[in-house]
Design an enzyme around this catalytic site. Structure first.
Site, PDB file in Angstrom:
ATOM      1  N   GLY A  57       3.634 -21.194 -15.362  1.00 38.40           N
ATOM      2  CA  GLY A  57       3.372 -23.736 -15.659  1.00 38.40           C
ATOM      3  C   GLY A  57       2.537 -23.864 -15.800  1.00 38.40           C
ATOM      4  O   GLY A  57       1.847 -23.753 -14.350  1.00 38.40           O
ATOM      5  N   ASN A  74       9.137 -26.737 -19.079  1.00 39.99           N
ATOM      6  CA  ASN A  74       9.795 -27.113 -17.655  1.00 39.99           C
ATOM      7  C   ASN A  74      10.704 -28.238 -17.802  1.00 39.99           C
ATOM      8  O   ASN A  74       9.625 -29.319 -16.432  1.00 39.99           O
ATOM      9  CB  ASN A  74       9.110 -26.234 -16.797  1.00 39.99           C
ATOM     10  CG  ASN A  74       9.872 -25.796 -15.304  1.00 39.99           C
ATOM     11  OD1 ASN A  74      11.054 -26.233 -15.325  1.00 39.99           O
ATOM     12  ND2 ASN A  74       9.167 -25.104 -14.244  1.00 39.99           N
ATOM     13  N   CYS A 131      11.570 -29.245 -13.531  1.00 34.75           N
ATOM     14  CA  CYS A 131      10.831 -29.619 -12.145  1.00 34.75           C
ATOM     15  C   CYS A 131      11.262 -30.438 -11.855  1.00 34.75           C
ATOM     16  O   CYS A 131      11.872 -31.431 -12.449  1.00 34.75           O
ATOM     17  CB  CYS A 131       8.991 -29.385 -12.980  1.00 34.75           C
ATOM     18  SG  CYS A 131       8.980 -30.345 -13.833  1.00 34.75           S
TER      19      CYS A 131
END
Length: 302
Positions: free
Chosen positions: A46, A127, A130
């Protein structure tokens, strides 16, 4: 020979096996052990807009049938990735998926804008599991208002296929999935690791500095499989299934309940070449069942 190619909307893969983000570095790290040309796709670690140092050690702890991690999204930042790793990855004939994240909603958009310039990047994976620093650390996917702004903002910033990576923190699944479809997501990937805790009995203290960590590995596979099954039966978006896949049978379970592809995580730590044996096992299974195309297997278990 069977046809292993799969289609996830705008994203076509030569086979369904993907290397999951955070488990194969930026590609260079795993390449000595695995021919990247043979997997369907690689998802790199990421990336945020600026380099990020992540959490203090310790960061990993093996537990029964799994691994706890508290890496904290440590990464080199999008600019260093573009300069150092993108040229290397361009030499391989496999799809390149780039996982992105930000401390704020706007940072997601900034990273997407930088990567949109490069044809070699085949898709972006958001993502949204997070922490959201704008709202005191809660994960983005638990805040429907800001989740909508992230997905919509990134959709406006890029023409690339957009994958949204979800985790068990999602509370209102139907509302969340409706938002993702309406805001332009193309593909879903799930699940991210499960929040977990480990106590160091000898030290009589928490093992990780931030107390909680993410649990992945075989321990979460039945939970991940249930999530994938339920999402496949609600959403029209194609799904990449992940969570504890370490064998061909594990992968086949996800495909049978409707996942269009599978992503390997902890398996890459145990055996960096595991993707090849899992792919071979899927092919052998199809041959043994007389199934000529993988697409004819997907979703057989209703």
């Amino acid at each position: 020979m069977v046809n292993l190619a799969v289609s996830l909307g705008k994203l076509n893969l030569k086979n369904p096996v993907i290397l999951a983000s955070g488990t194969c570095g930026y590609g260079r790290e795993i390449s000595p052990y695995l021919d990247l040309n043979k997997v369907g796709a690689i998802t790199v670690k990421g990336l945020s807009y600026y380099p990020f140092s992540g959490n203090p050690p310790p960061r990993l702890r093996e537990v029964y049938a799994g691994v706890l991690n508290s890496i904290g999204l440590e990464n080199k930042g999008v600019y260093d990735f573009i300069q150092e790793d993108l040229p290397f990855l361009s030499s391989f004939d496999t799809r390149l998926l780039v996982n992105i994240w930000g401390e704020t909603a706007n940072e997601f958009v900034q990273v997407a804008q930088e990567l949109d310039r490069f044809e070699r990047v085949d898709a972006l994976e958001l993502n949204v599991s997070c922490p959201n620093m704008e709202r005191g650390g809660a994960v983005f996917c638990s805040d429907l208002e800001i989740l909508k702004s992230i997905v919509g903002g990134v959709r406006d910033a890029t023409r690339k296929p957009l994958i949204v990576k979800l985790g068990p923190e999602v509370k209102e699944w139907e509302k969340t999935l409706d938002i993702l479809e309406n805001e332009g997501a193309d593909i879903l990937s799930l699940t991210n690791s499960f929040p977990a805790l480990f106590v160091d009995v000898g030290e009589m203290d928490f093992f990780f500095k931030r107390k909680f960590a993410g649990l992945s590995g075989p321990a979460i596979k039945p939970l991940a499989l249930k999530m994938v099954y339920e999402v496949v039966n609600y959403s029209s978006l194609p799904v990449i299934g992940m969570g504890g896949i370490v064998s061909a049978d594990d992968a086949l379970e996800f495909l049978l309940v409707g996942a269009k592809a599978v992503a390997l995580g902890v398996a890459n730590f145990v055996d960096p070449a595991s993707a090849l044996s899992i792919l071979e096992g899927i092919e052998q299974y199809l041959e043994s069942k007389g199934i000529e195309s993988l697409e004819d297997l997907i979703g057989r278990v209703k």
